[in-house]
Design a protein around this motif. Structure first.
Motif, PDB file in Angstrom:
ATOM      1  N   SER A  34       4.162 -13.128 -10.499  1.00 28.57           N
ATOM      2  CA  SER A  34       3.583 -12.408 -11.636  1.00 28.57           C
ATOM      3  C   SER A  34       3.724 -13.216 -12.919  1.00 28.57           C
ATOM      4  O   SER A  34       2.864 -13.165 -13.797  1.00 28.57           O
ATOM      5  N   THR A  59      -0.095  -6.171  -6.609  1.00 25.00           N
ATOM      6  CA  THR A  59       0.518  -5.786  -7.883  1.00 25.00           C
ATOM      7  C   THR A  59       0.509  -6.918  -8.904  1.00 25.00           C
ATOM      8  O   THR A  59       0.844  -6.691 -10.075  1.00 25.00           O
ATOM      9  N   ARG A  64      -4.970 -10.059  -8.404  1.00 23.64           N
ATOM     10  CA  ARG A  64      -5.949  -8.972  -8.343  1.00 23.64           C
ATOM     11  C   ARG A  64      -7.249  -9.391  -9.038  1.00 23.64           C
ATOM     12  O   ARG A  64      -8.344  -9.087  -8.580  1.00 23.64           O
TER      13      ARG A  64
END
Length: 230
Positions: A34, A59, A64
């Protein structure tokens, strides 16, 4: 997935990070990605596929976004004909099973077989088209029969006392057109793909592909995820 198949040292070395860096690439891979996936080259980021699943990576905003960008490119594997062949149990439509496949057989017979010898070949084309429709419909039935046998599509029997209940007049549901069924199916395929739930598809080539890091409209992205099927 076993973490012993993942070597974090090349990743930390590339980013100039200490071995004690937190979040740890091997122990907290999703948190690490992330923060750093956009900084890693594909040959390093793809190694995280050994310790993360497509669903877990959903997530991660950057990943994404890459999936969304891939969907927006209209890849053939997510389009109706290919998707229905690859994931037939997700297709709930009741019309035109095997029509596209039958049309292909008919076209081959009329234009390719013996150079399309007019009347006889046209009859052969129609017959082959019908056969292919039947084969495709049978294939779908077999898959659903197998799923039913394993309990995946189990539907409980109605209570025998239900026959004694008074008849209640229910509104007749609107019947979707084939085009509406088709659009709904494609939408379900896209949603499952973006959320990491579509089986038998190469997520690594999308999730770790920095070439998909375009300038994505964030408002458009949020609308896509929040949009209801209509």
């Amino acid at each position: 997935m076993a973490s012993n198949s993942f070597n974090e040292r090349p990743v930390l070395s590339y980013l100039g990070l200490e071995d004690s860096y937190q979040p740890s690439p091997s122990k907290e891979p999703v948190s690490f990605l992330s923060k750093h996936v956009l900084q890693l080259p594909q040959q390093l980021s793809v190694t995280f596929s050994a310790i993360t699943s497509p669903k877990e990576r959903t997530t991660i905003p950057a990943i994404r976004n890459r999936r969304l960008e891939y969907v927006r490119s209209s890849p053939k594997e997510l389009q109706f004909t290919s998707a229905r062949q690859n994931w037939p149990t997700l297709w709930t439509g009741t019309e035109r099973r095997g029509v596209e496949e039958g049309d292909d057989e008919k076209e081959w017979a009329e234009s390719g077989f013996m150079q399309g010898s007019e009347k006889h070949v046209k009859k052969l084309g129609s017959l082959l088209g019908q056969y292919e429709e039947e084969r495709e419909a049978q294939r779908i039935r077999e898959i659903r029969r197998q799923r039913a046998a394993t309990g995946e599509d189990f539907v409980p029997e109605e209570d025998s006392d239900s026959e004694e209940d008074e008849e209640i007049e229910m509104p007749v549901p609107e019947v979707e057109s084939f085009e509406e069924q088709k659009r709904g199916f494609e939408r379900r395929i896209e949603e499952k793909f973006i959320y990491g739930l579509l089986p038998d598809i190469d997520y690594d080539s999308v999730d770790f592909n920095e070439n998909l890091d375009g300038d994505i409209d964030r408002d458009l992205e949020e609308r896509w995820f929040d949009e209801d099927d209509e």
